[in-house]
Design a protein around this motif. Structure first.
Motif, PDB file in Angstrom:
ATOM      1  N   PHE A  81      46.635  38.671  36.322  1.00  0.00           N
ATOM      2  CA  PHE A  81      45.668  38.195  37.301  1.00  0.00           C
ATOM      3  C   PHE A  81      46.079  36.828  37.800  1.00  0.00           C
ATOM      4  O   PHE A  81      46.789  36.079  37.129  1.00  0.00           O
ATOM      5  N   SER A  82      45.665  36.542  39.014  1.00  0.00           N
ATOM      6  CA  SER A  82      45.915  35.257  39.651  1.00  0.00           C
ATOM      7  C   SER A  82      44.648  34.849  40.376  1.00  0.00           C
ATOM      8  O   SER A  82      44.089  35.631  41.146  1.00  0.00           O
ATOM      9  N   LEU A  83      44.196  33.632  40.115  1.00  0.00           N
ATOM     10  CA  LEU A  83      42.992  33.089  40.747  1.00  0.00           C
ATOM     11  C   LEU A  83      43.371  31.918  41.640  1.00  0.00           C
ATOM     12  O   LEU A  83      44.163  31.062  41.247  1.00  0.00           O
ATOM     13  N   THR A  84      42.791  31.880  42.830  1.00  0.00           N
ATOM     14  CA  THR A  84      42.971  30.737  43.731  1.00  0.00           C
ATOM     15  C   THR A  84      41.610  30.396  44.314  1.00  0.00           C
ATOM     16  O   THR A  84      40.954  31.242  44.918  1.00  0.00           O
ATOM     17  N   ARG A  85      41.201  29.149  44.104  1.00  0.00           N
ATOM     18  CA  ARG A  85      39.936  28.695  44.661  1.00  0.00           C
ATOM     19  C   ARG A  85      40.221  27.795  45.860  1.00  0.00           C
ATOM     20  O   ARG A  85      41.070  26.907  45.798  1.00  0.00           O
ATOM     21  N   ALA A 121      53.004  45.407  42.449  1.00  0.00           N
ATOM     22  CA  ALA A 121      53.724  44.131  42.370  1.00  0.00           C
ATOM     23  C   ALA A 121      55.130  44.321  41.828  1.00  0.00           C
ATOM     24  O   ALA A 121      55.380  45.161  40.963  1.00  0.00           O
ATOM     25  N   MET A 122      56.026  43.493  42.358  1.00  0.00           N
ATOM     26  CA  MET A 122      57.393  43.396  41.850  1.00  0.00           C
ATOM     27  C   MET A 122      57.588  41.965  41.373  1.00  0.00           C
ATOM     28  O   MET A 122      57.323  41.016  42.115  1.00  0.00           O
ATOM     29  N   ALA A 124      52.334  37.539  48.628  1.00  0.00           N
ATOM     30  CA  ALA A 124      53.193  36.863  47.651  1.00  0.00           C
ATOM     31  C   ALA A 124      52.373  35.959  46.743  1.00  0.00           C
ATOM     32  O   ALA A 124      51.408  35.328  47.177  1.00  0.00           O
ATOM     33  N   ILE A 125      52.764  35.922  45.486  1.00  0.00           N
ATOM     34  CA  ILE A 125      52.165  35.026  44.499  1.00  0.00           C
ATOM     35  C   ILE A 125      53.305  34.325  43.778  1.00  0.00           C
ATOM     36  O   ILE A 125      54.238  34.965  43.296  1.00  0.00           O
ATOM     37  N   SER A 126      53.215  33.011  43.708  1.00  0.00           N
ATOM     38  CA  SER A 126      54.186  32.237  42.945  1.00  0.00           C
ATOM     39  C   SER A 126      53.498  31.637  41.731  1.00  0.00           C
ATOM     40  O   SER A 126      52.356  31.178  41.817  1.00  0.00           O
ATOM     41  N   THR A 127      54.200  31.664  40.601  1.00  0.00           N
ATOM     42  CA  THR A 127      53.708  31.051  39.381  1.00  0.00           C
ATOM     43  C   THR A 127      54.666  29.926  38.997  1.00  0.00           C
ATOM     44  O   THR A 127      55.665  29.690  39.678  1.00  0.00           O
ATOM     45  N   TYR A 128      54.393  29.276  37.909  1.00  0.00           N
ATOM     46  CA  TYR A 128      55.264  28.201  37.436  1.00  0.00           C
ATOM     47  C   TYR A 128      56.678  28.724  37.204  1.00  0.00           C
ATOM     48  O   TYR A 128      57.647  28.053  37.523  1.00  0.00           O
TER      49      TYR A 128
END
Length: 132
Positions: free
Chosen positions: A38-42, A68-69, A99-103
């Motif tokens: 999961f990814s949350l963006t406020r 997702a890839m 697109a989702i970017s993480t650390y």
């Protein structure tokens, strides 16, 4: 693709996702705790949530049917052109993305109906895609 172009390895996550929009002031919902992803963006306008489709309760505003890839490995912050190298072949094939970017890395979401075409486009551009 030029010899200098970046090539990446990706793995397709084995479950469907949903992109949900919750009210701006809402707390993160308890039902995401068991999600494998999961990814949350406020923002001031909304609480945006990407999570496993199977966990989304009825009545939640969402766009379902995403896959997702994951870009393999940890991507250094100084690395440039990652998303360009991956998104250009998808754009050329007419595939829309989220697109989702993480650390550590990046995730590219495509609609389930476009997954095979997306894998083919990425492989055609020299990327490796593991789709089990």
């Amino acid at each position: 693709m030029s010899n200098n172009a970046r090539r990446f390895s990706l793995s397709v996550l084995p479950f469907g996702l949903a992109v949900c929009s919750l009210p701006a002031g809402a707390p993160p919902p308890d039902w995401i705790a068991s999600s494998r992803f999961f990814s949350l963006t406020r923002t001031t306008d909304e609480l945006s949530l990407v999570c496993e489709l199977a966990l989304v309760p009825p009545g939640v505003r969402c766009e379902s049917g995403w896959r997702a890839m994951r870009v393999a490995g940890n991507l250094d912050f100084s690395l440039t052109g990652v998303l360009t190298a991956l998104l250009a072949p998808l754009a050329a094939a007419g595939i829309s993305i989220f697109a989702i970017s993480t650390y550590d890395t990046d995730y590219i979401l495509v609609k389930e109906a476009s997954l095979d075409q997306a894998v083919e486009a990425l492989r055609g551009a020299g990327h490796r895609v593991n789709k089990e």
